[in-house]
Design a protein around this motif. Structure first.
Motif, PDB file in Angstrom:
ATOM      1  N   SER A   1       6.572 -29.440  36.708  1.00 40.96           N
ATOM      2  CA  SER A   1       5.887 -29.327  37.993  1.00 40.96           C
ATOM      3  C   SER A   1       6.141 -27.927  38.523  1.00 40.96           C
ATOM      4  O   SER A   1       7.171 -27.313  38.228  1.00 40.96           O
ATOM      5  N   GLY A   2       5.168 -27.409  39.254  1.00 36.74           N
ATOM      6  CA  GLY A   2       5.295 -26.053  39.773  1.00 36.74           C
ATOM      7  C   GLY A   2       4.865 -24.982  38.793  1.00 36.74           C
ATOM      8  O   GLY A   2       4.888 -23.793  39.123  1.00 36.74           O
ATOM      9  N   LEU A   3       4.523 -25.374  37.589  1.00 35.74           N
ATOM     10  CA  LEU A   3       3.950 -24.473  36.601  1.00 35.74           C
ATOM     11  C   LEU A   3       3.035 -25.293  35.694  1.00 35.74           C
ATOM     12  O   LEU A   3       3.148 -26.509  35.623  1.00 35.74           O
ATOM     13  N   THR A   4       2.159 -24.578  34.989  1.00 41.29           N
ATOM     14  CA  THR A   4       1.228 -25.233  34.074  1.00 41.29           C
ATOM     15  C   THR A   4       1.667 -24.934  32.656  1.00 41.29           C
ATOM     16  O   THR A   4       1.733 -23.768  32.257  1.00 41.29           O
ATOM     17  N   VAL A   5       1.978 -25.958  31.885  1.00 43.71           N
ATOM     18  CA  VAL A   5       2.556 -25.735  30.548  1.00 43.71           C
ATOM     19  C   VAL A   5       1.602 -24.975  29.640  1.00 43.71           C
ATOM     20  O   VAL A   5       2.035 -24.347  28.677  1.00 43.71           O
ATOM     21  N   SER A   6       0.304 -25.022  29.929  1.00 41.51           N
ATOM     22  CA  SER A   6      -0.653 -24.302  29.094  1.00 41.51           C
ATOM     23  C   SER A   6      -0.509 -22.791  29.262  1.00 41.51           C
ATOM     24  O   SER A   6      -0.947 -22.026  28.392  1.00 41.51           O
ATOM     25  N   SER A   7       0.112 -22.358  30.349  1.00 38.83           N
ATOM     26  CA  SER A   7       0.219 -20.932  30.653  1.00 38.83           C
ATOM     27  C   SER A   7       1.605 -20.367  30.395  1.00 38.83           C
ATOM     28  O   SER A   7       1.863 -19.201  30.714  1.00 38.83           O
ATOM     29  N   TYR A   8       2.478 -21.163  29.854  1.00 35.93           N
ATOM     30  CA  TYR A   8       3.852 -20.750  29.618  1.00 35.93           C
ATOM     31  C   TYR A   8       4.241 -20.965  28.162  1.00 35.93           C
ATOM     32  O   TYR A   8       3.745 -21.893  27.505  1.00 35.93           O
ATOM     33  N   THR A   9       5.119 -20.127  27.686  1.00 28.04           N
ATOM     34  CA  THR A   9       5.816 -20.415  26.441  1.00 28.04           C
ATOM     35  C   THR A   9       6.895 -21.438  26.769  1.00 28.04           C
ATOM     36  O   THR A   9       7.713 -21.222  27.667  1.00 28.04           O
ATOM     37  N   MET A  10       6.860 -22.536  26.034  1.00 31.20           N
ATOM     38  CA  MET A  10       7.787 -23.644  26.278  1.00 31.20           C
ATOM     39  C   MET A  10       8.738 -23.786  25.092  1.00 31.20           C
ATOM     40  O   MET A  10       8.287 -23.765  23.939  1.00 31.20           O
ATOM     41  N   GLY A  11      10.008 -23.931  25.395  1.00 32.13           N
ATOM     42  CA  GLY A  11      10.988 -24.045  24.328  1.00 32.13           C
ATOM     43  C   GLY A  11      11.884 -25.254  24.485  1.00 32.13           C
ATOM     44  O   GLY A  11      12.026 -25.810  25.586  1.00 32.13           O
ATOM     45  N   TRP A  12      12.460 -25.669  23.376  1.00 35.03           N
ATOM     46  CA  TRP A  12      13.508 -26.691  23.368  1.00 35.03           C
ATOM     47  C   TRP A  12      14.765 -26.046  22.782  1.00 35.03           C
ATOM     48  O   TRP A  12      14.709 -25.406  21.727  1.00 35.03           O
ATOM     49  N   PHE A  13      15.868 -26.235  23.477  1.00 36.54           N
ATOM     50  CA  PHE A  13      17.164 -25.772  23.040  1.00 36.54           C
ATOM     51  C   PHE A  13      18.108 -26.966  23.021  1.00 36.54           C
ATOM     52  O   PHE A  13      17.831 -28.005  23.617  1.00 36.54           O
ATOM     53  N   ARG A  14      19.240 -26.779  22.359  1.00 33.20           N
ATOM     54  CA  ARG A  14      20.241 -27.848  22.352  1.00 33.20           C
ATOM     55  C   ARG A  14      21.632 -27.246  22.401  1.00 33.20           C
ATOM     56  O   ARG A  14      21.856 -26.119  21.969  1.00 33.20           O
ATOM     57  N   GLN A  15      22.544 -28.049  22.934  1.00 37.13           N
ATOM     58  CA  GLN A  15      23.927 -27.596  23.047  1.00 37.13           C
ATOM     59  C   GLN A  15      24.852 -28.747  22.731  1.00 37.13           C
ATOM     60  O   GLN A  15      24.874 -29.763  23.431  1.00 37.13           O
ATOM     61  N   ALA A  16      25.634 -28.561  21.671  1.00 37.32           N
ATOM     62  CA  ALA A  16      26.637 -29.542  21.274  1.00 37.32           C
ATOM     63  C   ALA A  16      27.948 -29.209  21.975  1.00 37.32           C
ATOM     64  O   ALA A  16      28.171 -28.057  22.370  1.00 37.32           O
ATOM     65  N   PRO A  17      28.847 -30.186  22.124  1.00 41.05           N
ATOM     66  CA  PRO A  17      30.121 -29.934  22.797  1.00 41.05           C
ATOM     67  C   PRO A  17      30.892 -28.796  22.132  1.00 41.05           C
ATOM     68  O   PRO A  17      31.034 -28.758  20.908  1.00 41.05           O
ATOM     69  N   GLY A  18      31.349 -27.850  22.937  1.00 41.88           N
ATOM     70  CA  GLY A  18      32.136 -26.742  22.431  1.00 41.88           C
ATOM     71  C   GLY A  18      31.346 -25.663  21.733  1.00 41.88           C
ATOM     72  O   GLY A  18      31.926 -24.707  21.199  1.00 41.88           O
ATOM     73  N   LYS A  19      30.025 -25.794  21.735  1.00 39.15           N
ATOM     74  CA  LYS A  19      29.189 -24.804  21.056  1.00 39.15           C
ATOM     75  C   LYS A  19      28.242 -24.144  22.054  1.00 39.15           C
ATOM     76  O   LYS A  19      27.993 -24.653  23.138  1.00 39.15           O
ATOM     77  N   GLU A  20      27.697 -23.008  21.636  1.00 43.06           N
ATOM     78  CA  GLU A  20      26.725 -22.320  22.466  1.00 43.06           C
ATOM     79  C   GLU A  20      25.363 -23.017  22.383  1.00 43.06           C
ATOM     80  O   GLU A  20      25.054 -23.713  21.421  1.00 43.06           O
ATOM     81  N   ARG A  21      24.584 -22.786  23.417  1.00 47.72           N
ATOM     82  CA  ARG A  21      23.235 -23.327  23.420  1.00 47.72           C
ATOM     83  C   ARG A  21      22.429 -22.639  22.314  1.00 47.72           C
ATOM     84  O   ARG A  21      22.460 -21.410  22.201  1.00 47.72           O
ATOM     85  N   GLU A  22      21.704 -23.431  21.529  1.00 49.13           N
ATOM     86  CA  GLU A  22      20.967 -22.870  20.417  1.00 49.13           C
ATOM     87  C   GLU A  22      19.501 -23.287  20.464  1.00 49.13           C
ATOM     88  O   GLU A  22      19.147 -24.353  20.969  1.00 49.13           O
TER      89      GLU A  22
END
Length: 124
Positions: free
Chosen positions: A25-46
């Motif tokens: 909300s507040g943005l249109t996904v068609s106009s943005y680059t959208m990403g998925w990241f993940r972060q495991a315990p004790g690790k950096e976000r990847e």
């Protein structure tokens, strides 16, 4: 005000599937680059996956390539991450992110907006 809300996480056995959703909300996904990241315990976000604005090109981390699929539903203003053949090493909090640039890459620093995350746990 931009808001990204993830859902769809949970506990699944190895080899199973989950589909994560990111409602914007507040943005249109068609106009943005959208990403998925993940972060495991004790690790950096990847980085896991992204879909670029304009051409909707997709890109995947080697660790998820062939198992995960990113897509977007313009009408629902939602981005999805279909995760198949899940492995215990996929266990992490998964975050949705957005940036207005077409040239955003795989670094979390490239992204402007973030959701609160959804937990994915894969048991062996």
């Amino acid at each position: 005000q931009v808001r990204l809300v993830e859902s769809g996480g949970g506990l699944v056995q190895a080899g199973g599937s989950l589909r994560l959703s990111c409602v914007a909300s507040g943005l249109t996904v068609s106009s943005y680059t959208m990403g998925w990241f993940r972060q495991a315990p004790g690790k950096e976000r990847e980085f896991a996956s992204l879909t670029r604005r304009r051409d909707y090109g997709t890109y995947y981390a080697d660790s998820v390539k062939g198992r995960f699929t990113i897509s977007r539903d313009i009408a629902e203003n939602t981005v999805y991450l279909q995760m198949n053949s899940l492995k215990p090493e996929d266990t992490a909090v998964y975050y949705c992110a957005a940036v207005s640039s077409t040239f955003a890459g795989t670094s979390p620093k490239d992204y402007t907006y973030w959701g609160q995350g959804t937990q994915v746990t894969v048991s062996s």
